[in-house]
Scaffold this motif. Structure first.
Motif, PDB file in Angstrom:
ATOM      1  N   ALA A  54       9.865  10.223  -6.585  1.00  0.00           N
ATOM      2  CA  ALA A  54       9.102   9.074  -6.815  1.00  0.00           C
ATOM      3  C   ALA A  54       9.835   7.688  -6.885  1.00  0.00           C
ATOM      4  O   ALA A  54       9.138   6.973  -6.265  1.00  0.00           O
ATOM      5  CB  ALA A  54       8.358   9.367  -8.029  1.00  0.00           C
ATOM      6  N   PHE A  55      10.875   7.731  -7.391  1.00  0.00           N
ATOM      7  CA  PHE A  55      11.568   6.422  -7.769  1.00  0.00           C
ATOM      8  C   PHE A  55      12.300   5.799  -6.719  1.00  0.00           C
ATOM      9  O   PHE A  55      12.475   4.847  -6.465  1.00  0.00           O
ATOM     10  CB  PHE A  55      12.473   6.516  -9.076  1.00  0.00           C
ATOM     11  CG  PHE A  55      11.766   6.384 -10.145  1.00  0.00           C
ATOM     12  CD1 PHE A  55      11.735   4.949 -10.753  1.00  0.00           C
ATOM     13  CD2 PHE A  55      11.288   7.251 -10.975  1.00  0.00           C
ATOM     14  CE1 PHE A  55      10.871   4.867 -12.037  1.00  0.00           C
ATOM     15  CE2 PHE A  55      10.657   7.246 -12.209  1.00  0.00           C
ATOM     16  CZ  PHE A  55      10.477   6.038 -12.897  1.00  0.00           C
ATOM     17  N   ILE A  56      12.496   6.680  -5.590  1.00  0.00           N
ATOM     18  CA  ILE A  56      13.142   5.907  -4.253  1.00  0.00           C
ATOM     19  C   ILE A  56      11.877   5.196  -3.664  1.00  0.00           C
ATOM     20  O   ILE A  56      12.418   4.333  -2.955  1.00  0.00           O
ATOM     21  CB  ILE A  56      13.734   7.276  -3.597  1.00  0.00           C
ATOM     22  CG1 ILE A  56      12.340   8.057  -3.199  1.00  0.00           C
ATOM     23  CG2 ILE A  56      14.825   7.901  -3.930  1.00  0.00           C
ATOM     24  CD1 ILE A  56      12.837   9.337  -1.831  1.00  0.00           C
ATOM     25  N   TYR A  57      10.779   5.227  -3.783  1.00  0.00           N
ATOM     26  CA  TYR A  57       9.845   4.433  -3.387  1.00  0.00           C
ATOM     27  C   TYR A  57       9.758   3.269  -4.022  1.00  0.00           C
ATOM     28  O   TYR A  57       9.349   2.122  -3.513  1.00  0.00           O
ATOM     29  CB  TYR A  57       8.441   5.158  -3.183  1.00  0.00           C
ATOM     30  CG  TYR A  57       8.248   6.509  -2.554  1.00  0.00           C
ATOM     31  CD1 TYR A  57       7.872   6.274  -0.987  1.00  0.00           C
ATOM     32  CD2 TYR A  57       8.647   7.491  -2.903  1.00  0.00           C
ATOM     33  CE1 TYR A  57       7.984   7.107  -0.094  1.00  0.00           C
ATOM     34  CE2 TYR A  57       8.562   8.471  -1.925  1.00  0.00           C
ATOM     35  CZ  TYR A  57       8.118   8.322  -0.451  1.00  0.00           C
ATOM     36  OH  TYR A  57       8.477   9.446   0.450  1.00  0.00           O
ATOM     37  N   ALA A  58      10.081   3.016  -5.204  1.00  0.00           N
ATOM     38  CA  ALA A  58      10.548   1.577  -6.045  1.00  0.00           C
ATOM     39  C   ALA A  58      11.481   1.049  -5.117  1.00  0.00           C
ATOM     40  O   ALA A  58      11.363  -0.299  -4.987  1.00  0.00           O
ATOM     41  CB  ALA A  58      10.741   2.011  -7.240  1.00  0.00           C
ATOM     42  N   VAL A  59      12.685   1.627  -4.671  1.00  0.00           N
ATOM     43  CA  VAL A  59      13.703   1.005  -4.052  1.00  0.00           C
ATOM     44  C   VAL A  59      12.929   0.546  -2.570  1.00  0.00           C
ATOM     45  O   VAL A  59      13.348  -0.458  -2.111  1.00  0.00           O
ATOM     46  CB  VAL A  59      14.851   2.289  -3.650  1.00  0.00           C
ATOM     47  CG1 VAL A  59      15.776   1.522  -2.682  1.00  0.00           C
ATOM     48  CG2 VAL A  59      15.341   2.516  -4.778  1.00  0.00           C
ATOM     49  N   SER A  60      12.262   1.480  -1.894  1.00  0.00           N
ATOM     50  CA  SER A  60      11.609   1.249  -0.766  1.00  0.00           C
ATOM     51  C   SER A  60      10.675  -0.179  -0.903  1.00  0.00           C
ATOM     52  O   SER A  60      10.712  -1.261  -0.032  1.00  0.00           O
ATOM     53  CB  SER A  60      10.745   2.159  -0.225  1.00  0.00           C
ATOM     54  OG  SER A  60      10.198   1.681   1.030  1.00  0.00           O
ATOM     55  N   PRO A 103      14.259  16.271 -10.246  1.00  0.00           N
ATOM     56  CA  PRO A 103      14.020  15.911  -8.770  1.00  0.00           C
ATOM     57  C   PRO A 103      12.626  15.588  -8.419  1.00  0.00           C
ATOM     58  O   PRO A 103      12.511  14.451  -7.541  1.00  0.00           O
ATOM     59  CB  PRO A 103      13.857  17.521  -8.138  1.00  0.00           C
ATOM     60  CG  PRO A 103      14.062  18.569  -9.261  1.00  0.00           C
ATOM     61  CD  PRO A 103      14.479  17.665 -10.565  1.00  0.00           C
ATOM     62  N   ALA A 104      11.508  15.736  -8.979  1.00  0.00           N
ATOM     63  CA  ALA A 104      10.303  15.165  -9.210  1.00  0.00           C
ATOM     64  C   ALA A 104      10.325  13.666  -9.221  1.00  0.00           C
ATOM     65  O   ALA A 104       9.825  12.969  -8.594  1.00  0.00           O
ATOM     66  CB  ALA A 104       9.152  15.846 -10.098  1.00  0.00           C
ATOM     67  N   MET A 105      10.850  13.227 -10.404  1.00  0.00           N
ATOM     68  CA  MET A 105      10.939  11.894 -10.808  1.00  0.00           C
ATOM     69  C   MET A 105      11.931  11.207  -9.705  1.00  0.00           C
ATOM     70  O   MET A 105      11.648  10.100  -9.304  1.00  0.00           O
ATOM     71  CB  MET A 105      11.602  11.551 -12.190  1.00  0.00           C
ATOM     72  CG  MET A 105      10.602  12.147 -13.183  1.00  0.00           C
ATOM     73  SD  MET A 105       8.781  11.566 -13.219  1.00  0.00           S
ATOM     74  CE  MET A 105       8.244  12.693 -12.037  1.00  0.00           C
ATOM     75  N   ALA A 106      12.965  11.445  -9.330  1.00  0.00           N
ATOM     76  CA  ALA A 106      14.120  11.159  -8.074  1.00  0.00           C
ATOM     77  C   ALA A 106      13.358  10.629  -6.968  1.00  0.00           C
ATOM     78  O   ALA A 106      13.249   9.769  -6.404  1.00  0.00           O
ATOM     79  CB  ALA A 106      14.955  11.939  -7.811  1.00  0.00           C
ATOM     80  N   ALA A 108       0.843  -1.300  -0.058  1.00  0.00           N
ATOM     81  CA  ALA A 108       0.165  -0.066   0.037  1.00  0.00           C
ATOM     82  C   ALA A 108       0.883   1.401  -0.220  1.00  0.00           C
ATOM     83  O   ALA A 108       0.663   2.070  -0.970  1.00  0.00           O
ATOM     84  CB  ALA A 108      -0.844   0.049   1.227  1.00  0.00           C
ATOM     85  N   ALA A 109       1.514   1.308   0.973  1.00  0.00           N
ATOM     86  CA  ALA A 109       2.496   2.690   1.073  1.00  0.00           C
ATOM     87  C   ALA A 109       3.296   3.019  -0.216  1.00  0.00           C
ATOM     88  O   ALA A 109       3.196   4.349  -0.450  1.00  0.00           O
ATOM     89  CB  ALA A 109       3.234   2.688   2.561  1.00  0.00           C
ATOM     90  N   THR A 110       4.273   1.921  -0.345  1.00  0.00           N
ATOM     91  CA  THR A 110       5.110   2.469  -1.345  1.00  0.00           C
ATOM     92  C   THR A 110       4.509   2.652  -2.969  1.00  0.00           C
ATOM     93  O   THR A 110       4.806   3.628  -3.581  1.00  0.00           O
ATOM     94  CB  THR A 110       6.233   1.346  -1.499  1.00  0.00           C
ATOM     95  OG1 THR A 110       5.836   0.046  -1.609  1.00  0.00           O
ATOM     96  CG2 THR A 110       6.996   1.447  -0.173  1.00  0.00           C
ATOM     97  N   PRO A 111       3.704   1.762  -3.359  1.00  0.00           N
ATOM     98  CA  PRO A 111       2.890   2.017  -4.584  1.00  0.00           C
ATOM     99  C   PRO A 111       2.144   3.294  -4.880  1.00  0.00           C
ATOM    100  O   PRO A 111       2.330   4.113  -5.843  1.00  0.00           O
ATOM    101  CB  PRO A 111       2.499   0.723  -5.066  1.00  0.00           C
ATOM    102  CG  PRO A 111       2.375   0.241  -3.642  1.00  0.00           C
ATOM    103  CD  PRO A 111       3.362   0.347  -2.973  1.00  0.00           C
ATOM    104  N   ILE A 112       1.611   3.534  -3.676  1.00  0.00           N
ATOM    105  CA  ILE A 112       0.525   4.739  -3.663  1.00  0.00           C
ATOM    106  C   ILE A 112       1.464   5.999  -3.809  1.00  0.00           C
ATOM    107  O   ILE A 112       1.156   6.986  -4.635  1.00  0.00           O
ATOM    108  CB  ILE A 112      -0.450   4.520  -2.515  1.00  0.00           C
ATOM    109  CG1 ILE A 112      -1.261   3.563  -2.674  1.00  0.00           C
ATOM    110  CG2 ILE A 112      -1.147   5.999  -2.535  1.00  0.00           C
ATOM    111  CD1 ILE A 112      -2.290   3.311  -1.492  1.00  0.00           C
ATOM    112  N   THR A 113       2.484   5.760  -3.045  1.00  0.00           N
ATOM    113  CA  THR A 113       3.237   7.229  -3.021  1.00  0.00           C
ATOM    114  C   THR A 113       4.146   7.377  -4.242  1.00  0.00           C
ATOM    115  O   THR A 113       4.099   8.606  -4.833  1.00  0.00           O
ATOM    116  CB  THR A 113       4.361   7.100  -1.803  1.00  0.00           C
ATOM    117  OG1 THR A 113       3.529   6.698  -0.511  1.00  0.00           O
ATOM    118  CG2 THR A 113       5.070   8.328  -1.737  1.00  0.00           C
ATOM    119  N   PHE A 114       4.512   6.362  -4.764  1.00  0.00           N
ATOM    120  CA  PHE A 114       5.342   6.656  -5.968  1.00  0.00           C
ATOM    121  C   PHE A 114       4.343   7.080  -7.279  1.00  0.00           C
ATOM    122  O   PHE A 114       4.552   7.970  -7.622  1.00  0.00           O
ATOM    123  CB  PHE A 114       5.752   5.042  -6.571  1.00  0.00           C
ATOM    124  CG  PHE A 114       6.219   4.983  -7.914  1.00  0.00           C
ATOM    125  CD1 PHE A 114       7.541   5.403  -8.025  1.00  0.00           C
ATOM    126  CD2 PHE A 114       5.364   4.752  -8.808  1.00  0.00           C
ATOM    127  CE1 PHE A 114       8.021   5.256  -9.464  1.00  0.00           C
ATOM    128  CE2 PHE A 114       6.015   4.479 -10.277  1.00  0.00           C
ATOM    129  CZ  PHE A 114       7.308   4.892 -10.556  1.00  0.00           C
TER     130      PHE A 114
END
Length: 440
Positions: free
Chosen positions: A399-405, A394-397, A301-307
């Motif tokens: 977002a993509f740290i949540y894919a790492v999470s 910066p906006a995409m970076a 829930a947390a990571t994909p929604i935030t991304f």
């Protein structure tokens, strides 16, 4: 019997610790004051009143984030040595002193070093005060209720820092200006701090210590990173959790105001939508985490929604212009995604094998580092501040740290493949028959 009894019982079913309500109220008021400038300070730094560039303003906020990270770590590490009440009092006093110096000395000087110094040092305030309170609540709460109580803490924190702070600012700024709004924040922080400190005088456990030295307490909090490596992984997840929020706070009001012409007060109000959704989500996901699983909630829930929401937030003004409603959908999505990170708290405590203070030190450090990493990402990757393209990286970076999470969460399974823990004995890394639920 009074009718209020069924109401109290209904509230308690949500996991709300009614015996701690006054302390939570004080935290709410304190963080309104401490964070009243959070979403507009970079825009103010880059205005004609102060005269810095957006990059310089982001640098100041990044340094503030470094101090927040240090203070956040100490808020957990020092509770065992000094007691949570002493840690919180230190945070309260430091904020009140350095916020005055920031307003009275730093801003009028138009000096980058002085503003950097005083705005940065006020970062000792909310982590030691608010996270010190979180550490204490986790110490006195049984494991099976920790996600719910953690949810209520983040409800209080989000209500003050992200909703009411932004909401009040959107009205205060046009009416009384930036400096008077900062003074209003100082007064609120003082009132909230006094309420909580008086409340804690009734609870001897808030000043109890483990009878160890400061050096040993800090050393133990550091060594938990390699003694229990999953705590380190959880700490990284917590850094990512708040990096998106703090990074977005640095650039998004400027993005809407300078690039798309949205009035500053209206751009700030977008963050009130985020804050309102987040405070509801903190309670919902706190309870949900105790039912569907702590790691499940984080990963699915947390990571994909935030991304998805962060990507949407960048593109929607480009597609539809400064449309308040469509942008608010994105800020609401971020509120849902970030609030779904609430079960990180009990998950780290569980992986620390009962070392609650040390686990909270790392959790708080992660939360504090988010206040540095998010703005630092913006500072390093920001392009032309007057064009949408300048904000793309910066906006995409962010977002993509949540894919790492999302990927890191695979490593955070509990012993026995449990969803949650029902007791507080030392954990074993070997699966135990019947431990918790059966699906992680």
């Amino acid at each position: 019997m009074p009718r209020s009894i069924p109401v109290i019982a209904a509230i308690q079913k949500t996991g709300f610790p009614t015996n701690l309500a006054i302390g939570f109220l004080g935290v709410i008021i304190f963080v309104i004051g401490d964070g009243i400038e959070a979403v507009w300070i970079t825009n103010y730094f880059s205005s004609d009143d102060v005269g810095f560039s957006v990059a310089q303003g982001s640098t100041i906020v990044s340094f503030y984030g470094v101090v927040v990270a240090l203070a956040a770590f100490l808020s957990g590490a020092l509770c065992d040595a000094l007691g949570c009440r002493a840690v919180m009092l230190t945070g309260l006093i430091s904020f009140l002193i350095f916020d005055v110096l920031f307003i009275v000395v730093g801003l009028p000087s138009h000096s980058m070093p002085l503003v950097l110094l005083f705005y940065g040092l006020r970062g000792f305030g909310y982590p030691m005060f608010a996270y010190g309170y979180l550490t204490w609540t986790m110490m006195v709460t049984p494991p099976e209720r920790q996600s719910s109580v953690s949810g209520w803490f983040w409800f209080a924190f989000s209500l003050g820092m992200q909703f009411l702070g932004s909401y009040f600012s959107s009205f205060f700024l046009p009416a009384i200006g930036h400096i008077a709004t900062l003074w209003a924040g100082w007064i609120l922080a003082a009132i909230g701090g006094i309420i909580t400190m008086l409340f804690l005088r009734r609870h001897p456990s808030a000043k109890q210590t483990a009878g160890i030295s400061i050096a040993k307490s800090v050393g133990s909090a550091v060594s938990v990173l390699w003694r229990y490596p999953k705590v380190s992984i959880g700490g990284i997840v917590k850094i990512i959790n708040l990096s998106g929020q703090y990074g977005m706070q640095v650039y998004y009001v400027v993005y809407l105001h300078k690039v798309f012409g949205m009035p500053e007060s209206q751009a700030i109000l977008e963050f009130s939508v985020f804050g309102l959704v987040a405070i509801i989500g903190d309670v919902f996901w706190g309870v949900a985490g105790d039912r569907i699983g702590w790691r499940n909630t984080l990963q699915w829930a947390a990571t994909p929604i935030t991304f998805a929401s962060l990507v949407y937030m960048y593109f929607i003004p480009i597609i539809a212009g400064p449309n308040f409603f469509l942008i608010a959908i994105g800020t609401a999505g971020i509120g849902i995604g970030l609030s779904a990170h609430v079960p990180t708290t009990p998950l780290l405590v569980a992986h620390a094998h009962g070392e609650t203070g040390n686990a909270l030190a790392i959790l708080n450090l992660g939360a504090g580092l988010g206040a540095f990493v998010g703005p630092a990402i913006v500072t390093m990757l920001l392009g032309d501040e007057n064009t949408a393209q300048g904000y793309f990286l910066p906006a995409m970076a962010l977002a993509f740290i949540y894919a790492v999470s999302f990927l890191l969460c695979f490593a955070l399974k509990l012993p026995g493949n449990a969803r949650i823990l029902h007791s507080a004995p030392a954990l074993s890394d070997k699966p135990e028959e019947g431990a918790g639920h059966t699906t992680a």
